[in-house]
Design a protein around this motif. Structure first.
Motif, short mmCIF file in Angstrom:
data_model
loop_
_atom_site.label_atom_id
_atom_site.label_comp_id
_atom_site.label_asym_id
_atom_site.label_seq_id
_atom_site.Cartn_x
_atom_site.Cartn_y
_atom_site.Cartn_z
N TYR A 14 12.43 12.78 50.72
CA TYR A 14 11.54 13.77 51.32
C TYR A 14 10.69 13.07 52.36
CZ TYR A 14 8.87 18.08 51.70
OH TYR A 14 8.31 19.26 52.16
N ASP A 15 10.70 13.61 53.56
CA ASP A 15 9.92 13.05 54.66
C ASP A 15 8.64 13.86 54.79
OD1 ASP A 15 8.84 12.01 56.94
OD2 ASP A 15 10.55 12.45 58.24
N TYR A 16 7.52 13.25 54.38
CA TYR A 16 6.24 13.96 54.43
C TYR A 16 5.69 14.06 55.85
CZ TYR A 16 5.52 14.59 49.44
OH TYR A 16 5.63 15.05 48.15
N LYS A 17 6.28 13.36 56.77
CA LYS A 17 5.80 13.44 58.14
C LYS A 17 6.04 14.81 58.74
CE LYS A 17 5.86 10.84 62.46
NZ LYS A 17 6.40 9.64 63.15
N PRO A 52 10.70 7.19 53.84
CA PRO A 52 10.69 8.48 53.14
C PRO A 52 10.42 8.32 51.65
CG PRO A 52 12.93 7.75 53.45
CD PRO A 52 12.07 6.74 54.14
N GLN A 53 10.06 9.43 51.02
CA GLN A 53 9.83 9.44 49.58
C GLN A 53 11.15 9.63 48.85
OE1 GLN A 53 6.91 8.98 47.80
NE2 GLN A 53 8.35 8.94 46.08
N ALA A 85 10.08 8.06 58.98
CA ALA A 85 9.62 8.94 57.90
C ALA A 85 8.37 8.39 57.21
CB ALA A 85 10.74 9.13 56.88
N GLU A 86 7.72 9.26 56.41
CA GLU A 86 6.55 8.87 55.61
C GLU A 86 6.74 9.32 54.17
OE1 GLU A 86 2.99 10.43 57.25
OE2 GLU A 86 3.10 9.24 59.11
N ASP A 87 6.21 8.53 53.24
CA ASP A 87 6.30 8.90 51.83
C ASP A 87 5.05 9.67 51.40
OD1 ASP A 87 4.25 7.07 51.44
OD2 ASP A 87 5.50 5.57 50.45
N VAL A 88 4.93 9.94 50.08
CA VAL A 88 3.87 10.80 49.58
C VAL A 88 2.48 10.18 49.78
CG1 VAL A 88 3.97 9.88 47.22
CG2 VAL A 88 3.18 12.23 47.58
#
Length: 269
Positions: free
Chosen positions: A141-144, A112-113, A103-106
């Motif tokens: 929240y996964d921004y990916k 994740p975020q 995952a990626e954050d904001v």
């Protein structure tokens, strides 16, 4: 007849005077401090009563004491709010290595975020069970791929009981997301009005979100939204900011939307 009336009237006036005098004596006795006491320092009964009353009241009034907030403990009971220790523990449990790697954050960094952690509602068959296990819902929240990930953690056992993923579901904006949205707006040409208003209010340049107090709301695009750049808001994580100068006025940025997923600011048509 006139004399009789005068005599009766005199009795009434005299009676009223006695009543007023009696009331004054009562007031003098019951007032705290020196009110009604003999100013010459005499030792009459009224003076002693007032002095004793004042001393009793002073003895009854104790100075306030500031006490330490009691320790909330490591774990809550029943429907108690989550303790700080519980919150930290369930976040660690929910954030497994797979989610951390994928995952990626904001800000686009790995992982994740974090959106929030709340006490989960009990199952229907546990509503009347005083010993029902405490559970926490941990939301990321996964921004990916714009996915909301919700994990339900059993606080008693430390197990993840359920994992849910949803698209197009937008919970309230977290504090870190608000900060990132403000940073994107300050760096964007559309943020020139915000910076000009800040300069007018303070005489200083706006360079950091830390100079603002931020409020926000999620923005969802209606069908046929204009401009077309906002059409993905709802699937993308989009936000409208309501910034306030610290110790100063609000600044109106309602016509601007920050798409956190696409990392850009857009002006409403």
């Amino acid at each position: 007849m006139r004399r009789t009336v005068r005599r009766h009237l005199g009795k009434v006036v005299a009676g009223t005077a006695v009543a007023v005098a009696g009331t004054a004596v009562m007031i003098g006795i019951t007032l705290p401090g020196s009110a009604g006491a003999d100013d010459s320092g005499g030792s009459g009964a009224s003076g002693r009563t007032v002095q004793e009353t004042g001393q009793q009241e002073q003895a009854a009034v104790q100075p306030g004491v500031v006490e330490q907030v009691p320790d909330e403990g490591d774990e809550g009971i029943g429907r108690d709010p989550l303790t700080d220790d519980e919150t930290e523990r369930v976040e660690r449990i929910a954030l497994n290595q797979q989610l951390l790697r994928s995952a990626e954050d904001v800000e686009g960094d790995r992982g994740p975020q974090r959106i929030g952690v709340d006490l989960a509602e009990p199952a229907e068959n546990e509503l009347d069970d005083a010993n029902a296990p405490r559970r926490a819902e941990v939301r990321f929240y996964d921004y990916k791929d714009d996915t909301l990930v919700t994990k339900t953690v059993n606080i008693d056992t430390g197990e993840v009981e359920r994992t849910g993923t949803q698209h197009g579901v937008q919970p309230p904006i977290s504090g870190d997301e608000m900060t990132e949205a403000a940073q994107l707006l300050i760096a964007d040409p559309l943020g020139s009005g915000l910076k000009a208003d800040y300069r007018d209010a303070t005489g200083k340049e706006l360079t950091s979100p830390d100079q603002l107090i931020l409020n926000s709301m999620v923005f969802r695009a209606a069908p046929g939204a204009r401009p077309a750049a906002l059409a993905d808001c709802g699937t993308h994580r989009c936000v409208r900011l309501f910034p306030k100068v610290r110790n100063g006025p609000w600044i109106d940025t309602r016509d601007l939307v920050i798409d956190l997923s696409a990392r850009r600011a857009v002006k409403l048509g």
